[in-house]
Scaffold this motif. Sequence first.
Motif, PDB file in Angstrom:
ATOM      1  N   GLY A  77      -5.050 -13.364   0.629  1.00  0.00           N
ATOM      2  CA  GLY A  77      -6.445 -12.963   0.438  1.00  0.00           C
ATOM      3  C   GLY A  77      -6.953 -13.346  -0.941  1.00  0.00           C
ATOM      4  N   ARG A  78      -8.218 -13.624  -1.045  1.00  0.00           N
ATOM      5  CA  ARG A  78      -8.822 -14.039  -2.312  1.00  0.00           C
ATOM      6  C   ARG A  78      -9.380 -12.863  -3.102  1.00  0.00           C
ATOM      7  NH1 ARG A  78     -12.818 -18.957  -1.094  1.00  0.00           N
ATOM      8  NH2 ARG A  78     -12.679 -19.068  -3.365  1.00  0.00           N
ATOM      9  N   ARG A  79      -9.440 -11.677  -2.490  1.00  0.00           N
ATOM     10  CA  ARG A  79     -10.017 -10.523  -3.176  1.00  0.00           C
ATOM     11  C   ARG A  79      -9.095  -9.316  -2.980  1.00  0.00           C
ATOM     12  NH1 ARG A  79     -13.225 -12.280   0.575  1.00  0.00           N
ATOM     13  NH2 ARG A  79     -13.228 -10.309   1.710  1.00  0.00           N
ATOM     14  N   THR A  80      -9.217  -8.385  -3.854  1.00  0.00           N
ATOM     15  CA  THR A  80      -8.520  -7.109  -3.680  1.00  0.00           C
ATOM     16  C   THR A  80      -9.399  -6.168  -2.862  1.00  0.00           C
ATOM     17  OG1 THR A  80      -9.417  -6.278  -5.765  1.00  0.00           O
ATOM     18  CG2 THR A  80      -7.232  -7.344  -5.841  1.00  0.00           C
ATOM     19  N   VAL A  81      -8.798  -5.094  -2.356  1.00  0.00           N
ATOM     20  CA  VAL A  81      -9.522  -4.117  -1.548  1.00  0.00           C
ATOM     21  C   VAL A  81      -9.430  -2.768  -2.254  1.00  0.00           C
ATOM     22  CG1 VAL A  81      -9.773  -3.087   0.738  1.00  0.00           C
ATOM     23  CG2 VAL A  81      -8.762  -5.372   0.508  1.00  0.00           C
ATOM     24  N   ARG A  82     -10.557  -2.173  -2.506  1.00  0.00           N
ATOM     25  CA  ARG A  82     -10.586  -0.838  -3.109  1.00  0.00           C
ATOM     26  C   ARG A  82     -10.810   0.189  -2.000  1.00  0.00           C
ATOM     27  NH1 ARG A  82     -11.343   1.584  -8.062  1.00  0.00           N
ATOM     28  NH2 ARG A  82     -12.283   3.668  -7.976  1.00  0.00           N
ATOM     29  N   LEU A  83      -9.928   1.192  -1.936  1.00  0.00           N
ATOM     30  CA  LEU A  83     -10.067   2.245  -0.955  1.00  0.00           C
ATOM     31  C   LEU A  83     -10.723   3.462  -1.598  1.00  0.00           C
ATOM     32  CD1 LEU A  83      -6.605   2.117   0.913  1.00  0.00           C
ATOM     33  CD2 LEU A  83      -8.632   0.667   1.193  1.00  0.00           C
ATOM     34  N   ASP A  84     -11.680   4.030  -0.899  1.00  0.00           N
ATOM     35  CA  ASP A  84     -12.383   5.217  -1.388  1.00  0.00           C
ATOM     36  C   ASP A  84     -11.717   6.473  -0.830  1.00  0.00           C
ATOM     37  OD1 ASP A  84     -14.291   3.638  -2.720  1.00  0.00           O
ATOM     38  OD2 ASP A  84     -15.451   3.402  -0.850  1.00  0.00           O
ATOM     39  N   GLU A  85     -11.693   7.549  -1.640  1.00  0.00           N
ATOM     40  CA  GLU A  85     -11.114   8.814  -1.208  1.00  0.00           C
ATOM     41  C   GLU A  85     -12.149   9.561  -0.368  1.00  0.00           C
ATOM     42  OE1 GLU A  85      -8.413  12.443  -3.060  1.00  0.00           O
ATOM     43  OE2 GLU A  85      -9.716  11.252  -4.386  1.00  0.00           O
ATOM     44  N   THR A  86     -11.998   9.523   0.942  1.00  0.00           N
ATOM     45  CA  THR A  86     -12.964  10.138   1.851  1.00  0.00           C
ATOM     46  C   THR A  86     -12.746  11.645   1.975  1.00  0.00           C
ATOM     47  OG1 THR A  86     -11.518   9.559   3.710  1.00  0.00           O
ATOM     48  CG2 THR A  86     -13.289   8.016   3.169  1.00  0.00           C
ATOM     49  N   THR A  87     -11.501  12.079   1.983  1.00  0.00           N
ATOM     50  CA  THR A  87     -11.142  13.493   1.888  1.00  0.00           C
ATOM     51  C   THR A  87      -9.978  13.595   0.911  1.00  0.00           C
ATOM     52  OG1 THR A  87      -9.613  13.313   3.773  1.00  0.00           O
ATOM     53  CG2 THR A  87     -11.880  13.998   4.268  1.00  0.00           C
ATOM     54  N   ALA A  88      -9.645  14.803   0.512  1.00  0.00           N
ATOM     55  CA  ALA A  88      -8.596  14.974  -0.496  1.00  0.00           C
ATOM     56  C   ALA A  88      -7.290  14.315  -0.045  1.00  0.00           C
ATOM     57  CB  ALA A  88      -8.360  16.462  -0.764  1.00  0.00           C
ATOM     58  N   GLY A  89      -6.856  13.271  -0.803  1.00  0.00           N
ATOM     59  CA  GLY A  89      -5.595  12.590  -0.524  1.00  0.00           C
ATOM     60  C   GLY A  89      -5.665  11.545   0.568  1.00  0.00           C
ATOM     61  N   ARG A  90      -6.874  11.279   1.084  1.00  0.00           N
ATOM     62  CA  ARG A  90      -7.041  10.263   2.130  1.00  0.00           C
ATOM     63  C   ARG A  90      -7.989   9.184   1.622  1.00  0.00           C
ATOM     64  NH1 ARG A  90      -8.744  11.310   8.456  1.00  0.00           N
ATOM     65  NH2 ARG A  90      -8.936   9.126   9.067  1.00  0.00           N
ATOM     66  N   TYR A  91      -7.507   7.923   1.629  1.00  0.00           N
ATOM     67  CA  TYR A  91      -8.260   6.805   1.062  1.00  0.00           C
ATOM     68  C   TYR A  91      -8.477   5.760   2.161  1.00  0.00           C
ATOM     69  CZ  TYR A  91      -6.528   8.956  -3.235  1.00  0.00           C
ATOM     70  OH  TYR A  91      -6.224   9.840  -4.233  1.00  0.00           O
ATOM     71  N   GLN A  92      -9.727   5.249   2.244  1.00  0.00           N
ATOM     72  CA  GLN A  92     -10.063   4.291   3.296  1.00  0.00           C
ATOM     73  C   GLN A  92     -10.883   3.135   2.728  1.00  0.00           C
ATOM     74  OE1 GLN A  92     -11.908   7.154   6.149  1.00  0.00           O
ATOM     75  NE2 GLN A  92     -10.315   6.460   7.583  1.00  0.00           N
TER      76      GLN A  92
END
Length: 356
Positions: A77-92
């Motif tokens: 992949g040419r880019r990184t992926v940032r995951l957002d914390e949607t609930t406490a301890g869960r990142y999407q």
Amino acid sequence: MKHPMKFSAAALACALAVGSPFVAEPAQAQTRATATSTLRVTGFDVEQVDRVEPGAELNFTLWGTPGAAVVLQIDGGRRTVRLDETTAGRYQGSYVVSRGDRIVPESRVHANLRRDNRVATATLGEALQSGWPSPVAASSGIPEIQSVKVTREAGRPRVDALRYTVYGTPGGQASVRLQGSQPRNIVLDEVRPGEYQGTYVLPQGAWVDTNQPLVAQLRLGNRTASNTVADAYAGLRLMARADRDSCRDCATVQAVNEVVVDGDGRVLGTVAGGVLGAVVGSQFGKGDGRTAAGVAGAVGGALLGREIQKRHNQRTQYEVVVRMDDGTQRTVVYAEPPNLRVGDPVRLSGETLERR
């Protein structure tokens, strides 16, 4: 989407051995991370797609220590992926495959969960595309060949077209070794995960040594598995070397020529080559009228009449030039156009040719 899972460091190592949907980094690195904090990754998941191609959306979910920043890196992949914390301890988060990416179904995905100056890492333990095995399991195991098969490809009755199939560990490079008049390695393509296929059409006159075992190889990384099949050609009706040596009348059409002959059967030339002019030139010098008249006076009216009669009786015939399997060349003459073309395999039967 999988539900959050909680594992101790020992459980994570055990999960790696049994093929969990996520894989933690080596135990030594994990120990360093947990020795200074409770930072950890407890789950890592991807929604597998039917096909990894430009436009495909890869949706990731990671479970771990709350209040951290999570970044993914996909091999190719040419880019990184940032995951957002949607609930406490869960990142999407999601990644859309672009044309410039080199992402494949078994590409590894690495996750970094960072808080303050501490980092916990994990590697996705499942493939991005459904139906593919875990990239970690494929790269860490020894390649294995389960079976090898040879069949004749349908729809080619006049040639030996062999289809080779190797079943084994997915994601490798498979090949088979052909023994016979033209020994060679035939590289196979992975048509489905763990199924490799390739077709080889034997050139005219070539033969396969069916008495020799077929050797298949499967390479994965820097490791190679080999499998020798003694009866791979069992049940196939192929022309072996002994059969070809005994076929002394077998040949291949090299040319089909339409020619003109005179009354004595002498070839005067091809149909498109100005036959009459060639005849006059060869029989009477340069072919002009004065020369012909001079020769006629010298040899007499009987000779001239005979030459005219030969030209009057000229006819078209067809010469088929064939190369015998032993390398010699033969010519067969037909009075009518034969139903043969260059490249046809034939058998010499008396003064005619029969298709094989």
